[in-house]
Design an enzyme around this catalytic site. Structure first.
Site, PDB file in Angstrom:
ATOM      1  N   GLU A 206     -10.708  -1.339   6.366  1.00 15.39           N
ATOM      2  CA  GLU A 206      -9.936  -1.966   7.484  1.00 15.39           C
ATOM      3  C   GLU A 206      -9.632  -1.062   8.669  1.00 15.39           C
ATOM      4  O   GLU A 206      -8.787  -1.549   9.474  1.00 15.39           O
ATOM      5  CB  GLU A 206      -8.761  -2.761   6.882  1.00 15.39           C
ATOM      6  CG  GLU A 206      -8.866  -3.734   5.475  1.00 15.39           C
ATOM      7  CD  GLU A 206      -9.501  -5.043   5.929  1.00 15.39           C
ATOM      8  OE1 GLU A 206      -9.965  -5.266   7.006  1.00 15.39           O
ATOM      9  OE2 GLU A 206      -9.917  -5.770   4.989  1.00 15.39           O
TER      10      GLU A 206
ATOM     11  N   HIS B 109      -1.481  -7.326   0.133  1.00 14.47           N
ATOM     12  CA  HIS B 109      -1.613  -8.618  -0.534  1.00 14.47           C
ATOM     13  C   HIS B 109      -0.528  -9.288  -1.461  1.00 14.47           C
ATOM     14  O   HIS B 109      -0.442  -9.185  -2.478  1.00 14.47           O
ATOM     15  CB  HIS B 109      -2.928  -8.477  -1.462  1.00 14.47           C
ATOM     16  CG  HIS B 109      -4.054  -7.748  -1.011  1.00 14.47           C
ATOM     17  ND1 HIS B 109      -4.991  -7.455  -2.021  1.00 14.47           N
ATOM     18  CD2 HIS B 109      -4.512  -7.585   0.235  1.00 14.47           C
ATOM     19  CE1 HIS B 109      -6.216  -6.715  -1.183  1.00 14.47           C
ATOM     20  NE2 HIS B 109      -5.749  -6.987   0.112  1.00 14.47           N
TER      21      HIS B 109
ATOM     22  N   HIS C  85      -1.559  -3.197   5.959  1.00 15.13           N
ATOM     23  CA  HIS C  85      -2.324  -4.345   5.215  1.00 15.13           C
ATOM     24  C   HIS C  85      -1.970  -4.724   3.893  1.00 15.13           C
ATOM     25  O   HIS C  85      -2.138  -3.431   3.054  1.00 15.13           O
ATOM     26  CB  HIS C  85      -3.878  -4.498   5.612  1.00 15.13           C
ATOM     27  CG  HIS C  85      -4.382  -5.324   4.785  1.00 15.13           C
ATOM     28  ND1 HIS C  85      -4.223  -6.763   4.604  1.00 15.13           N
ATOM     29  CD2 HIS C  85      -5.503  -5.056   3.724  1.00 15.13           C
ATOM     30  CE1 HIS C  85      -4.972  -7.030   3.697  1.00 15.13           C
ATOM     31  NE2 HIS C  85      -5.894  -6.270   3.187  1.00 15.13           N
TER      32      HIS C  85
ATOM     33  N   HIS D 278      -6.218 -13.991   1.838  1.00 13.22           N
ATOM     34  CA  HIS D 278      -6.362 -12.587   1.691  1.00 13.22           C
ATOM     35  C   HIS D 278      -5.249 -11.759   1.440  1.00 13.22           C
ATOM     36  O   HIS D 278      -4.930 -10.988   0.682  1.00 13.22           O
ATOM     37  CB  HIS D 278      -7.584 -12.098   2.560  1.00 13.22           C
ATOM     38  CG  HIS D 278      -7.653 -10.541   2.605  1.00 13.22           C
ATOM     39  ND1 HIS D 278      -8.864 -10.086   3.339  1.00 13.22           N
ATOM     40  CD2 HIS D 278      -7.177  -9.485   1.900  1.00 13.22           C
ATOM     41  CE1 HIS D 278      -8.774  -8.625   3.159  1.00 13.22           C
ATOM     42  NE2 HIS D 278      -7.902  -8.303   2.124  1.00 13.22           N
TER      43      HIS D 278
HETATM   44  P1  13P Z   1      -9.787  -0.408   1.353  1.00 10.37           P
HETATM   45  O1  13P Z   1      -9.927   0.259  -0.378  1.00 10.37           O
HETATM   46  O2  13P Z   1     -10.949   0.107   2.144  1.00 10.37           O
HETATM   47  O3  13P Z   1      -8.540   0.337   1.921  1.00 10.37           O
HETATM   48  O4  13P Z   1      -9.737  -1.846   1.275  1.00 10.37           O
HETATM   49  C1  13P Z   1      -8.706  -2.580   0.522  1.00 10.37           C
HETATM   50  C2  13P Z   1      -8.594  -3.871   1.446  1.00 10.37           C
HETATM   51  O5  13P Z   1      -7.370  -4.343   0.895  1.00 10.37           O
HETATM   52  C3  13P Z   1      -9.552  -4.560   2.125  1.00 10.37           C
HETATM   53  O6  13P Z   1      -9.145  -5.541   2.576  1.00 10.37           O
HETATM   54 ZN    ZN Z   2      -7.379  -6.485   1.518  1.00 12.75          ZN
END
Ligand code: 13P
Ligand code: ZN
Length: 277
Positions: free
Chosen positions: A119, A144, A142, A218
């Site tokens: 990302e 989840h 970022h 996401h």
């Molecule tokens: P990475 O392991 O490349 O950081 O990706 C994790 C992720 O949440 C992608 O949206």
């Molecule tokens: Zn992600």
């Protein structure tokens, strides 16, 4: 054995230990399954001088030119690296990169060469915007968060044109603290392929207005003055989402605070309606 870059720079070590602490919270909250999520922190202030581009280290092209972060340093989670591992070993699960003088490429400068997160386009395009706009924000996150992602599957919350600000207003109405500590609300980015330039571009457009944006089906992308600040804003919004879903689980729709009650909180606490640089 060569000293780690952190052993030579106490301020940098502290900033990265905060990243590690937040990575631990993310794992404990169930927001970071496997390698899920990523963090970038602008650590340029911890480097007293900008080293010239090293000819010994390979340069990797950036997907777009990022002139405002030219010559700057960032700590970045490694791709496929786990938050729970980063919590214990931040330099084995992330790296420090330096953007080139022309803003077109970067080099990994410490300690082990770890390939940065997939990302990276979103993180660095947003970091570029933050520097360009003179912001004091240094962290991009970022993750989840379960309940916010769950709400991003509910059509009525996604259509910002049909029901403007519906998700933000619903979250704000759950407890007064949501309004107080996430006063800019939550932007919505329609689904895009993870790691894509399209996702990065759509995020950038929302981040100009919001500190936290929801990536449909996401996760979320947040900015903050530091990593704790970015995490707190996601935590506050996710708590509201959890209260909403828990109330719905009783079989009834929660009424939420009224618009009058929310306006009262906004005026009593003089809450900002846009980002203060
Ligand atoms: P990475 O392991 O490349 O950081 O990706 C994790 C992720 O949440 C992608 O949206
Ligand atoms: Zn992600």
């Amino acid at each position: 054995m060569a000293l780690s870059i952190l052993d030579k720079n106490e301020d940098l070590r502290r900033a990265i230990m905060d990243v590690a602490e937040v990575a631990g919270y993310i794992w404990e909250k169930g927001w970071g399954e496997r390698n899920g999520g990523n963090i970038t922190l602008n650590v340029t202030d911890y480097f007293s001088s900008v080293a010239p581009q090293s000819l010994d280290i390979p340069s990797i092209d950036l997907p777009v030119a990022l002139p405002y972060i030219a010559g700057m340093y960032f700590y970045v989670k490694g791709t496929q690296k786990r938050m729970r591992d980063l919590a214990r070993w931040p330099m084995a699960n992330g790296c420090i990169i330096r953007v080139s003088e022309d803003g077109l490429s970067f080099q990994m400068v410490a300690d082990e060469p770890i390939a940065p997160t997939s990302e990276l386009p979103s993180h660095l395009m947003v970091q570029n915007y933050l520097v360009q706009s003179g912001s004091k924000y240094k962290a991009t996150l970022h993750t989840h968060p379960i309940e916010l992602v769950a709400l991003s599957h509910i059509p009525e919350f996604l259509d910002d044109t049909k029901y403007p600000n519906h998700l933000t207003t619903t979250l704000w109405s759950m407890i007064p603290e949501t309004l107080a500590f996430a006063p800019l609300g939550l932007g919505i980015v329609p689904y895009q392929v993870p790691g894509s330039l399209e996702l990065a571009q759509a995020t950038l457009e929302k981040i100009e207005k919001y500190d936290v944006t929801l990536w449909e089906k996401h996760g979320v992308f947040a900015v903050g003055t530091d990593i704790m600040d970015a995490f707190d804003q996601v935590d506050v919004l996710n708590k509201a989402a959890r209260i909403y879903l828990d109330a719905c689980a009783t079989g009834q729709r929660p009424t939420g605070m009224s618009l009058r009650q929310m306006k009262e909180v906004q005026s009593v606490f003089s809450l900002p309606t846009k980002r203060i640089i």
